[in-house]
Write a protein that holds these residues in place. Structure first.
Motif, PDB file in Angstrom:
ATOM      1  N   ARG A 158       0.841  -1.214   0.000  1.00 44.98           N
ATOM      2  CA  ARG A 158       0.000   0.000   0.000  1.00 44.98           C
ATOM      3  C   ARG A 158       0.868   1.253   0.000  1.00 44.98           C
ATOM      4  NH1 ARG A 158      -5.590   0.681  -0.957  1.00 44.98           N
ATOM      5  NH2 ARG A 158      -6.539   2.035   0.608  1.00 44.98           N
ATOM      6  N   GLU A 191       2.062   1.867  -3.470  1.00 43.92           N
ATOM      7  CA  GLU A 191       0.999   2.386  -4.333  1.00 43.92           C
ATOM      8  C   GLU A 191       0.721   3.865  -4.063  1.00 43.92           C
ATOM      9  OE1 GLU A 191      -1.413  -1.730  -5.318  1.00 43.92           O
ATOM     10  OE2 GLU A 191      -2.201  -0.430  -3.741  1.00 43.92           O
ATOM     11  N   ASP A 203      -0.954   1.007  -9.074  1.00 45.06           N
ATOM     12  CA  ASP A 203      -1.085  -0.211  -8.298  1.00 45.06           C
ATOM     13  C   ASP A 203       0.195  -1.040  -8.455  1.00 45.06           C
ATOM     14  OD1 ASP A 203      -1.296  -2.111 -10.479  1.00 45.06           O
ATOM     15  OD2 ASP A 203      -3.437  -1.691 -10.638  1.00 45.06           O
ATOM     16  N   LEU A 204       0.370  -1.985  -7.548  1.00 45.24           N
ATOM     17  CA  LEU A 204       1.628  -2.737  -7.486  1.00 45.24           C
ATOM     18  C   LEU A 204       1.858  -3.529  -8.767  1.00 45.24           C
ATOM     19  CD1 LEU A 204       4.044  -3.414  -5.670  1.00 45.24           C
ATOM     20  CD2 LEU A 204       2.670  -5.275  -4.685  1.00 45.24           C
TER      21      LEU A 204
END
Length: 431
Positions: free
Chosen positions: A215, A218, A224-225
């Protein structure tokens, strides 16, 4: 070691985002981290097929290693597997066994994708964090609460990125909030979780820690990862079969794992961990799918000191730091007392597990300084840097049920990972 805290800086973030989106070339960086000698004898630019004897390995003994994997499949201990062995830049064994789905006539092929579960921690999360340190977007002693404000609850305001990378943050092994359908509420509740021990005083391998570290990545990147890992790790390395949430086109090539009571079906092409599935399948602790070939490329990049195929993903310093002992607060003598204790409490690198003498899931014959990673579905990678050796075994055994000491031991016994890695070392004849 970690250095003094430096506060979160919006200008630094925006500058880093520009570099991230552009996927600029990485410059070697001097990181404020504990680094052992890299021991990179030779950088093999790209893996290629080779004969075992050319790299000091006995073909007959190697065939014995593969025969033992086949025997376990024949005995029904797990449905299928792919195993890959490489030495000195040469792939000397790459075999497929069994079925992608238990009881079905779907043979595993060399390009089968497997649910890697915790191998995600090194394949995506820890490596992404190190890249961001190189970029200047993160610093090892940035406070997690600067990226996730709720994390400051329960006295956690001083915990750093470094603490999370090396599993010393103090968070519990996991927290499941499957009763809450609101994703943001789940993330808040995870972030607010109280500590299980004082930060930095011991090691505790933790899915919760790495879920939250994902998180942080991100928030720091605005991506997003999955997107970040593809842009900065998997794409540049040519790992085209590595992804979170495999597309519909890839499902037929993906091995099924176990049955999910929550979903009411056998899981295929979805991360087996129910919490990570509920959060969308992209998480810092679990969720990556890949092939043995792609994983071997990643391993060779680490063994090469951060470089592969003419592309530098990590500086030599960063690659060495990931596989060095970053947790001198604990010793193997005190913590290597059972297979589960080995996973949870022995010395760690950044994301990586480090070989120990007794209960390492890489067996007992790897050289001192070897490193690897286990995935709870029955997937393992280990790298013996002194021998320039890579071993990968991916199975669709599925998560142990229950996930406790006995369940973990039974999964290890079924997969035979220690036998696999010990057998590889036994096949080497040039020592």
């Amino acid at each position: 070691m970690c250095t003094e805290h430096r506060s979160f800086n919006r200008r630094r973030l925006l500058q880093g985002l520009g570099r991230t989106v552009a996927a600029a070339a990485l410059a070697p960086a001097v990181l404020p981290i504990r680094v052992a000698e890299a021991h990179v004898q030779t950088a093999y630019e790209e893996l290629a097929p080779g004969r075992p004897e050319r790299v000091g390995v006995c073909s007959e003994r190697l065939e014995d290693v593969f025969a033992r994997v086949q025997r376990r499949v024949n005995d029904g201990l797990f449905p299928g597997a792919v195993a890959l062995i490489a030495r000195k830049g040469k792939i000397i064994g790459h075999r497929a066994f069994g079925s992608r789905v238990r009881g079905a006539d779907e043979p595993v092929t060399l390009d089968t994708l497997f649910d890697l579960l915790s191998i995600t921690k090194v394949l995506a999360t820890a490596t992404s964090a190190m890249i961001l340190v190189q970029d200047g977007v993160l610093r090892m002693n940035d406070r997690v609460a600067d990226f996730i404000p709720e994390f400051a609850a329960n006295g956690k305001q001083a915990i750093t990125v470094c603490d999370m990378l090396r599993y010393t943050a103090g968070l519990p092994m996991d927290s499941q909030f499957l009763d809450d359908p609101d994703d943001e509420s789940v993330w808040r509740r995870m972030a607010e979780s109280p500590l299980e021990y004082a930060t930095g005083t011991q090691v505790l391998y933790s899915d919760l820690t790495y879920r939250l570290l994902g998180r942080v990545i991100e928030v720091a990147t605005g991506m997003d990862l999955d997107a970040f890992a593809k842009a900065r790790i998997w794409g540049p390395l040519g790992m085209r079969d590595t992804t979170f949430n495999p597309s519909a086109a890839l499902i037929s090539r993906t091995a099924a794992t176990g049955y999910s009571d929550l979903r009411g079906r056998v899981v295929r092409g979805e991360v087996q961990d129910d919490q990570d599935y509920a959060l969308g399948g992209i998480a810092g602790c679990d969720g990556a799918f890949s092939t043995a070939r792609d994983i071997a490329v990643f391993c060779q990049m680490i063994l090469n000191g951060g470089r592969y195929g003419g592309v530098r993903v990590l500086s030599r310093n960063a690659a060495a730091a990931m596989v060095s002992n970053q947790t001198p607060v604990v010793t193997a003598e005190e913590t290597d007392v059972s297979p589960m204790s080995n996973l949870l409490k022995t010395p760690k690198g950044y994301g990586f597990e480090l070989a120990t003498h007794r209960f390492s899931n890489g067996g007992s014959r790897l050289s001192k300084g070897s490193y690897g990673k286990a995935g709870g579905t029955g997937c393992f990678l280990w790298i013996d840097r002194r021998r320039e050796l890579i071993g990968v075994i991916l199975t669709n055994h599925g998560l142990p049920t229950p996930f406790d000491d006995i369940g973990w031991n039974r999964m290890l016994d079924a997969v035979g990972n220690a036998e696999f890695f010990d057998g590889i070392v036994n096949s080497i004849v040039d020592e």
